[in-house]
Each structure stands twice: as C-alpha cells, then as structure tokens.
Motif scaffolding. Structure first.
Motif, mmCIF file in Angstrom:
data_model
loop_
_atom_site.group_PDB
_atom_site.id
_atom_site.type_symbol
_atom_site.label_atom_id
_atom_site.label_comp_id
_atom_site.label_asym_id
_atom_site.label_seq_id
_atom_site.Cartn_x
_atom_site.Cartn_y
_atom_site.Cartn_z
ATOM 1 N N GLY A 186 0.777 -1.229 0.000
ATOM 2 C CA GLY A 186 0.000 0.000 0.000
ATOM 3 C C GLY A 186 0.805 1.274 0.000
ATOM 4 O O GLY A 186 0.265 2.343 0.229
ATOM 5 N N GLN A 187 2.079 1.200 -0.270
ATOM 6 C CA GLN A 187 2.907 2.405 -0.251
ATOM 7 C C GLN A 187 2.851 3.152 -1.574
ATOM 8 O O GLN A 187 3.254 4.285 -1.657
ATOM 9 N N GLY A 188 2.369 2.497 -2.626
ATOM 10 C CA GLY A 188 2.322 3.131 -3.936
ATOM 11 C C GLY A 188 1.114 4.034 -4.083
ATOM 12 O O GLY A 188 0.304 4.196 -3.185
ATOM 13 N N ASP A 189 1.007 4.607 -5.233
ATOM 14 C CA ASP A 189 -0.098 5.499 -5.536
ATOM 15 C C ASP A 189 -0.984 4.837 -6.582
ATOM 16 O O ASP A 189 -0.669 3.774 -7.110
ATOM 17 N N PHE A 190 -2.101 5.439 -6.886
ATOM 18 C CA PHE A 190 -2.956 4.977 -7.967
ATOM 19 C C PHE A 190 -3.596 6.182 -8.626
ATOM 20 O O PHE A 190 -3.717 7.244 -8.016
ATOM 21 N N ASN A 191 -3.974 6.010 -9.859
ATOM 22 C CA ASN A 191 -4.699 7.033 -10.610
ATOM 23 C C ASN A 191 -5.853 6.331 -11.304
ATOM 24 O O ASN A 191 -5.672 5.660 -12.314
ATOM 25 N N LEU A 192 -7.042 6.479 -10.728
ATOM 26 C CA LEU A 192 -8.233 5.801 -11.214
ATOM 27 C C LEU A 192 -9.367 6.804 -11.366
ATOM 28 O O LEU A 192 -9.191 7.997 -11.104
ATOM 29 N N LEU A 193 -10.517 6.317 -11.779
ATOM 30 C CA LEU A 193 -11.737 7.120 -11.801
ATOM 31 C C LEU A 193 -12.660 6.586 -10.725
ATOM 32 O O LEU A 193 -12.797 5.368 -10.569
ATOM 33 N N ASP A 194 -13.306 7.498 -9.992
ATOM 34 C CA ASP A 194 -14.278 7.019 -9.020
ATOM 35 C C ASP A 194 -15.585 6.694 -9.730
ATOM 36 O O ASP A 194 -15.722 6.892 -10.946
ATOM 37 N N HIS A 195 -16.561 6.216 -8.993
ATOM 38 C CA HIS A 195 -17.813 5.779 -9.609
ATOM 39 C C HIS A 195 -18.662 6.932 -10.149
ATOM 40 O O HIS A 195 -19.698 6.706 -10.757
ATOM 41 N N ASN A 196 -18.206 8.160 -9.942
ATOM 42 C CA ASN A 196 -18.845 9.330 -10.545
ATOM 43 C C ASN A 196 -18.079 9.829 -11.768
ATOM 44 O O ASN A 196 -18.419 10.854 -12.343
ATOM 45 N N GLY A 197 -17.013 9.104 -12.117
ATOM 46 C CA GLY A 197 -16.225 9.487 -13.289
ATOM 47 C C GLY A 197 -15.167 10.536 -13.014
ATOM 48 O O GLY A 197 -14.544 11.049 -13.932
ATOM 49 N N LYS A 198 -14.928 10.845 -11.730
ATOM 50 C CA LYS A 198 -13.926 11.851 -11.368
ATOM 51 C C LYS A 198 -12.592 11.185 -11.086
ATOM 52 O O LYS A 198 -12.540 10.138 -10.438
ATOM 53 N N PRO A 199 -11.496 11.803 -11.530
ATOM 54 C CA PRO A 199 -10.174 11.238 -11.224
ATOM 55 C C PRO A 199 -9.961 11.157 -9.716
ATOM 56 O O PRO A 199 -10.391 12.037 -8.960
ATOM 57 N N CYS A 200 -9.298 10.092 -9.294
ATOM 58 C CA CYS A 200 -9.026 9.894 -7.872
ATOM 59 C C CYS A 200 -7.672 9.214 -7.727
ATOM 60 O O CYS A 200 -7.376 8.247 -8.431
#
Length: 151
Positions: free
Chosen positions: A10-24
């Motif tokens: 869990g030390q890394g990062d992530f770049n995803l979309l939340d369920h509303n389509g917003k970057p997270c």
C-alpha cells in the motif's frame, strides 16, 4: 511496522476514476481512514459477501462517536467489464458512502501492483462470461497505508 514498510504494501499510488467518473488518486483520500477491498462486479458470491462484511464494519463504526469516519472503497480488478457506470450501480447496492474505482487496464494493474493484489481473468465461457481470480484482502489505513489484513 518496519517489515510492512519494507515490503511496501500500500505504499504506492494509484490514478483511477471514481464511480462518478472523477479522477481519484491516493492523495485524494489522505486524511481519511480507509477500508479498501479489491474485487469485481460480476463476482457471483465472494466479492458481494466480502463487501457486505466491509460495509457492515463501516456501519458499526459509524455508531461509535469517538471513532473517526471510515471511508469504504472498492477497486475493481476487472476493468474490461467494470466501467464507471457498472461500478456506480454496484457500489450503490452496499453502502451510501462506498467509493467505487475503476480505470484503464493499465491503471488498474498499477493500483493492484501498488497494493500487492494478484488478479487474473479466467477463460471465457460460451456466453463470454468469466471469473477473475484475485487476492482477497482488506486494507485498513489512514494514508501512509501501513495496516492491512490478508484473508
């Protein structure tokens, strides 16, 4: 704690979309306690049961006035089928604050690798349906992301 930091769960990062389509990304969750689960929306039994458990824990914690709010998070390991709309529909069935996340196959792969989550889509049947084998893991943390539990 030192051993956990050495293996970087869990030390890394992530770049995803939340369920509303917003970057997270991980930085968007900083300051919150997070209870995270990796799964997929087409799972016939284990994922829904595990998400129900996760959300039950969050609901119990909400009743404790001395406990800070815990944000439940679901990250798909099946980005081919789990687009924003599918994840939004799925998370709405569990808890009003459950944050669902998806992304491109590369983004999901990077997030899974950052959290040491294994996943692999099995063979498709005649209806093009398949099961995704994956690590069953809860990650409970306040970012620095250092507390976890493997099942």
């Amino acid at each position: 704690m030192r051993q956990l930091q050495n293996i970087a769960v869990g030390q890394g990062d992530f770049n995803l979309l939340d369920h509303n389509g917003k970057p997270c990304s991980k930085k968007d969750l900083r300051g919150s306690w997070v209870l995270m689960y990796f799964g997929f929306t087409h799972c016939p039994d284990i994922c829904p049961e595990e998400l129900q458990k996760l959300c039950s824990v969050v609901s119990l914690l909400e009743k404790e006035p001395t406990v800070p709010p815990v944000l439940p998070v679901f990250i798909t390991v099946d980005p081919e089928r789990d687009n924003v709309e599918a994840v939004a529909k799925y998370v709405s069935e569990f808890h009003p604050r459950l944050k669902g996340m998806t992304g491109t196959p590369d983004q999901v792969k990077a997030a899974a690798q950052a959290y040491r989550v294994y996943y692999n889509a099995g063979p498709a049947d005649e209806d093009n349906d398949y099961i995704v084998d994956h690590t069953v893991i809860y990650i409970f943390a306040k970012p620095r992301w250092i507390v976890y539990r493997l099942l």
